[in-house]
Design a protein around this motif. Sequence first.
Motif, PDB file in Angstrom:
ATOM      1  N   THR A  54     -27.854  54.296  83.007  1.00 19.49           N
ATOM      2  CA  THR A  54     -27.370  55.461  82.255  1.00 19.49           C
ATOM      3  C   THR A  54     -26.749  55.107  80.900  1.00 19.49           C
ATOM      4  O   THR A  54     -27.019  55.797  79.901  1.00 19.49           O
ATOM      5  CB  THR A  54     -26.367  56.264  83.112  1.00 19.49           C
ATOM      6  N   GLU A  70     -29.432  54.762  78.078  1.00 17.70           N
ATOM      7  CA  GLU A  70     -30.305  55.878  77.724  1.00 17.70           C
ATOM      8  C   GLU A  70     -29.837  56.557  76.441  1.00 17.70           C
ATOM      9  O   GLU A  70     -28.643  56.704  76.192  1.00 17.70           O
ATOM     10  CB  GLU A  70     -30.341  56.884  78.882  1.00 17.70           C
ATOM     11  N   ARG A  71     -30.824  56.974  75.634  1.00 23.60           N
ATOM     12  CA  ARG A  71     -30.525  57.626  74.356  1.00 23.60           C
ATOM     13  C   ARG A  71     -31.443  58.831  74.162  1.00 23.60           C
ATOM     14  O   ARG A  71     -32.648  58.755  74.430  1.00 23.60           O
ATOM     15  CB  ARG A  71     -30.750  56.660  73.179  1.00 23.60           C
ATOM     16  N   SER A  88     -39.516  55.026  78.105  1.00 22.17           N
ATOM     17  CA  SER A  88     -38.065  54.981  78.220  1.00 22.17           C
ATOM     18  C   SER A  88     -37.456  55.236  76.849  1.00 22.17           C
ATOM     19  O   SER A  88     -38.082  54.988  75.819  1.00 22.17           O
ATOM     20  CB  SER A  88     -37.597  53.627  78.759  1.00 22.17           C
ATOM     21  N   ARG A  89     -36.247  55.746  76.846  1.00 22.05           N
ATOM     22  CA  ARG A  89     -35.498  55.982  75.606  1.00 22.05           C
ATOM     23  C   ARG A  89     -34.191  55.210  75.746  1.00 22.05           C
ATOM     24  O   ARG A  89     -33.212  55.734  76.261  1.00 22.05           O
ATOM     25  CB  ARG A  89     -35.207  57.480  75.430  1.00 22.05           C
ATOM     26  N   GLU A  90     -34.208  53.973  75.316  1.00 20.56           N
ATOM     27  CA  GLU A  90     -33.042  53.121  75.497  1.00 20.56           C
ATOM     28  C   GLU A  90     -32.740  52.377  74.209  1.00 20.56           C
ATOM     29  O   GLU A  90     -33.604  52.212  73.350  1.00 20.56           O
ATOM     30  CB  GLU A  90     -33.266  52.118  76.637  1.00 20.56           C
ATOM     31  N   THR A 100     -40.695  54.633  81.976  1.00 17.59           N
ATOM     32  CA  THR A 100     -39.948  55.091  83.149  1.00 17.59           C
ATOM     33  C   THR A 100     -40.889  55.577  84.236  1.00 17.59           C
ATOM     34  O   THR A 100     -40.545  55.611  85.413  1.00 17.59           O
ATOM     35  CB  THR A 100     -38.992  56.234  82.790  1.00 17.59           C
TER      36      THR A 100
END
Length: 406
Positions: free
Chosen positions: A170, A173-174, A390-392, A399
């Motif tokens: 968590t 994540e962005r 993914s947005r990290e 994901t």
Amino acid sequence: MNHSLVADDAIDFDPFSAEFHDDPQAVYRRLRDDAPVYHSARYGFWALSRYADVVPGMKDFDTFSSGRGVTLEQVLAPEPPEQRIPMIIMIDPPEHTRMRKLVSAVFTPRAITGLEPMIRETVRAFAERLRGDSFDVVADYSNLFPIEVITTMLGVPPEDRQQLRQWLATPLEREPGQMGMSEAGRAAAQASTGYYAALIAERRARPLDDMISRLIEVEVDREDGAATRLTDREILGFISLLAGAGAETVAKLLGSAAVLFGAHPEQWLALRADRSLLAGAFEEVLRYEGPVQYDVRYTLRDVELHGRTIPAHSPVLMLLAAATRDPRSIPEAERFDITRAFSGNNLGFGYGIHRCLGAALARLEGRIGLDAMLDAMPAFSVDPSGLRRSRETSVAGWTHVPVRLG
């Protein structure tokens, strides 16, 4: 004289944007070709993208410091030192040298080899769940077992391991355009820190045969020559780093492997026919689609490169994932080839003094995980409509990678 072929503002490189996360390689190609020393007016960072610049830069810790953090938000909005949990990747020599020596004693080749039966059993248990004619390689498999491996080593009870995976994910994540951590991310980070702090206290009272107990027992040579044991905050730093990296890297790599092999089925068949190619296949996935996009460094002096001056006290993105696809240094760099003979460093686990402590462990896990995928999905196709990026921060991957067998 500026030797860049275009002005900086001609390339929109925003590492927090949806466009970047969806296809980082598109902007990397432009940076390598047209702006090898790039400056972002929006955020104030510089970026190096060519292999021949990134490799020596990662080695030169006297010029490019890690002491202010390794992600862009850490450097641009640094926490006060007293609030930051000390991590070895954010420490420069000589303290780094002493701490690295200490942790290297835990990650000896012999120690990693001794973990192989546990890793194989853990992977097998999760691979057996991949039944039916369709499943999600990441959500149903690669996202689940790496946290089990690293937390088993740390001494975390089985019932808490997947919760820790969620707490670790968590904070990374962005949303598009979001630089810092969300409220949910901060709460999750506090929860995992509190959990590990309690576990350290427990092991101080009742040591077991696990990594936390060993970190409590070891001594480190301090700058004043005294040898003392690690503080709770130092142990927390090691645990946070090992658990985070140990859970993320292999999970992302195997998801990317499924996507790559779905696009190159002939190489999947070749790998099934000759498992001796597994080690090389893992290295090529790591080179071609490594999850770590960049490490941030902070200049301690002016740097002259390609006719430009990067001023002292500037954040610099070492674009590892751009460098490993640089055709100037790697023949046919844009071609995915599991039989590639590449004598350089693929940079997937970093380079220089901060190269990944757990690289040997990740390689072992990755090869075993890929081997199990060969058995579970002998022939498959990826469902492109279900793919989710993914947005990290500083990490790329998937994901969701839904596949259908046959």
